[in-house]
Design a protein around this motif. Structure first.
Motif, PDB file in Angstrom:
ATOM      1  N   GLU A 157      48.375-117.974 110.220  1.00  0.00           N
ATOM      2  CA  GLU A 157      47.588-116.816 109.835  1.00  0.00           C
ATOM      3  C   GLU A 157      46.657-117.181 108.689  1.00  0.00           C
ATOM      4  N   ILE A 158      45.568-116.440 108.605  1.00  0.00           N
ATOM      5  CA  ILE A 158      44.634-116.591 107.498  1.00  0.00           C
ATOM      6  C   ILE A 158      44.473-115.224 106.852  1.00  0.00           C
ATOM      7  N   ARG A 159      44.036-115.212 105.614  1.00  0.00           N
ATOM      8  CA  ARG A 159      43.825-113.960 104.896  1.00  0.00           C
ATOM      9  C   ARG A 159      42.334-113.702 104.775  1.00  0.00           C
ATOM     10  N   ILE A 160      41.938-112.493 105.182  1.00  0.00           N
ATOM     11  CA  ILE A 160      40.559-112.040 105.041  1.00  0.00           C
ATOM     12  C   ILE A 160      40.582-110.714 104.293  1.00  0.00           C
ATOM     13  N   GLN A 161      39.417-110.228 103.914  1.00  0.00           N
ATOM     14  CA  GLN A 161      39.312-108.900 103.315  1.00  0.00           C
ATOM     15  C   GLN A 161      38.542-107.999 104.264  1.00  0.00           C
ATOM     16  N   VAL A 162      39.111-106.828 104.532  1.00  0.00           N
ATOM     17  CA  VAL A 162      38.465-105.841 105.390  1.00  0.00           C
ATOM     18  C   VAL A 162      38.273-104.580 104.561  1.00  0.00           C
ATOM     19  N   ASN A 163      37.020-104.249 104.314  1.00  0.00           N
ATOM     20  CA  ASN A 163      36.680-103.086 103.481  1.00  0.00           C
ATOM     21  C   ASN A 163      37.448-103.105 102.158  1.00  0.00           C
ATOM     22  N   LEU A 167      29.706-109.434 107.781  1.00  0.00           N
ATOM     23  CA  LEU A 167      30.602-110.542 107.491  1.00  0.00           C
ATOM     24  C   LEU A 167      29.949-111.410 106.424  1.00  0.00           C
ATOM     25  N   ASN A 168      30.582-111.449 105.269  1.00  0.00           N
ATOM     26  CA  ASN A 168      30.062-112.245 104.149  1.00  0.00           C
ATOM     27  C   ASN A 168      28.598-111.909 103.866  1.00  0.00           C
ATOM     28  N   ARG A 169      28.321-110.597 103.845  1.00  0.00           N
ATOM     29  CA  ARG A 169      26.995-110.054 103.525  1.00  0.00           C
ATOM     30  C   ARG A 169      25.931-110.302 104.589  1.00  0.00           C
ATOM     31  N   ARG A 170      26.363-110.599 105.804  1.00  0.00           N
ATOM     32  CA  ARG A 170      25.438-110.799 106.916  1.00  0.00           C
ATOM     33  C   ARG A 170      25.857-109.880 108.057  1.00  0.00           C
ATOM     34  N   ILE A 171      24.903-109.155 108.612  1.00  0.00           N
ATOM     35  CA  ILE A 171      25.185-108.263 109.729  1.00  0.00           C
ATOM     36  C   ILE A 171      25.516-109.096 110.965  1.00  0.00           C
ATOM     37  N   VAL A 172      26.600-108.739 111.622  1.00  0.00           N
ATOM     38  CA  VAL A 172      26.987-109.394 112.873  1.00  0.00           C
ATOM     39  C   VAL A 172      26.384-108.585 114.018  1.00  0.00           C
ATOM     40  N   ARG A 173      25.538-109.209 114.798  1.00  0.00           N
ATOM     41  CA  ARG A 173      24.887-108.553 115.931  1.00  0.00           C
ATOM     42  C   ARG A 173      25.901-108.362 117.066  1.00  0.00           C
ATOM     43  N   PRO A 174      25.771-107.283 117.828  1.00  0.00           N
ATOM     44  CA  PRO A 174      26.727-107.017 118.904  1.00  0.00           C
ATOM     45  C   PRO A 174      26.989-108.198 119.849  1.00  0.00           C
ATOM     46  N   PRO A 175      25.981-108.987 120.242  1.00  0.00           N
ATOM     47  CA  PRO A 175      26.290-110.106 121.140  1.00  0.00           C
ATOM     48  C   PRO A 175      27.169-111.184 120.491  1.00  0.00           C
ATOM     49  N   GLU A 229      37.264-117.109 109.117  1.00  0.00           N
ATOM     50  CA  GLU A 229      37.806-118.209 108.328  1.00  0.00           C
ATOM     51  C   GLU A 229      38.482-117.598 107.109  1.00  0.00           C
ATOM     52  N   ALA A 230      39.449-118.302 106.565  1.00  0.00           N
ATOM     53  CA  ALA A 230      40.168-117.805 105.392  1.00  0.00           C
ATOM     54  C   ALA A 230      39.183-117.432 104.288  1.00  0.00           C
ATOM     55  N   GLY A 231      39.399-116.271 103.688  1.00  0.00           N
ATOM     56  CA  GLY A 231      38.559-115.815 102.594  1.00  0.00           C
ATOM     57  C   GLY A 231      37.344-115.010 103.006  1.00  0.00           C
ATOM     58  N   ASP A 232      37.115-114.875 104.316  1.00  0.00           N
ATOM     59  CA  ASP A 232      35.973-114.079 104.765  1.00  0.00           C
ATOM     60  C   ASP A 232      36.099-112.646 104.269  1.00  0.00           C
ATOM     61  N   ARG A 233      34.949-112.027 104.013  1.00  0.00           N
ATOM     62  CA  ARG A 233      34.888-110.631 103.583  1.00  0.00           C
ATOM     63  C   ARG A 233      34.159-109.834 104.654  1.00  0.00           C
ATOM     64  N   VAL A 234      34.836-108.825 105.164  1.00  0.00           N
ATOM     65  CA  VAL A 234      34.322-108.022 106.256  1.00  0.00           C
ATOM     66  C   VAL A 234      34.161-106.586 105.771  1.00  0.00           C
ATOM     67  N   GLU A 235      33.028-106.000 106.070  1.00  0.00           N
ATOM     68  CA  GLU A 235      32.807-104.575 105.817  1.00  0.00           C
ATOM     69  C   GLU A 235      32.509-103.932 107.156  1.00  0.00           C
TER      70      GLU A 235
END
Length: 69
Positions: free
Chosen positions: A3-9, A39-47, A55-61
């Protein structure tokens, strides 16, 4: 499975290594068509939601669309 640790909101969350954005959304019961993922201050496009893996440490909003008028 590792497992990896990320931040979600702003909250830490452990997810299996190799988890995609799409899998996270499904696990959270969210409809990817009604969510903007940053993801890490970049918008993830639907495709990209199926192919991008965390990856470990990623920040997701996750931002929900709200209708109104």
């Amino acid at each position: 499975m590792d497992e990896i640790r990320i931040q979600v909101n702003g909250r830490e969350r452990d997810v299996p290594a190799g988890t995609s954005v799409a899998v996270l959304l499904r696990d959270l019961g969210l409809d990817g068509r009604a969510i903007v993922v940053e993801l890490n201050r970049r918008i993830v496009r639907p495709p990209e939601i199926e192919s991008i893996r965390f990856e470990a440490g990623d920040r997701v909003e996750l931002v929900h669309f709200v209708g109104g008028g």
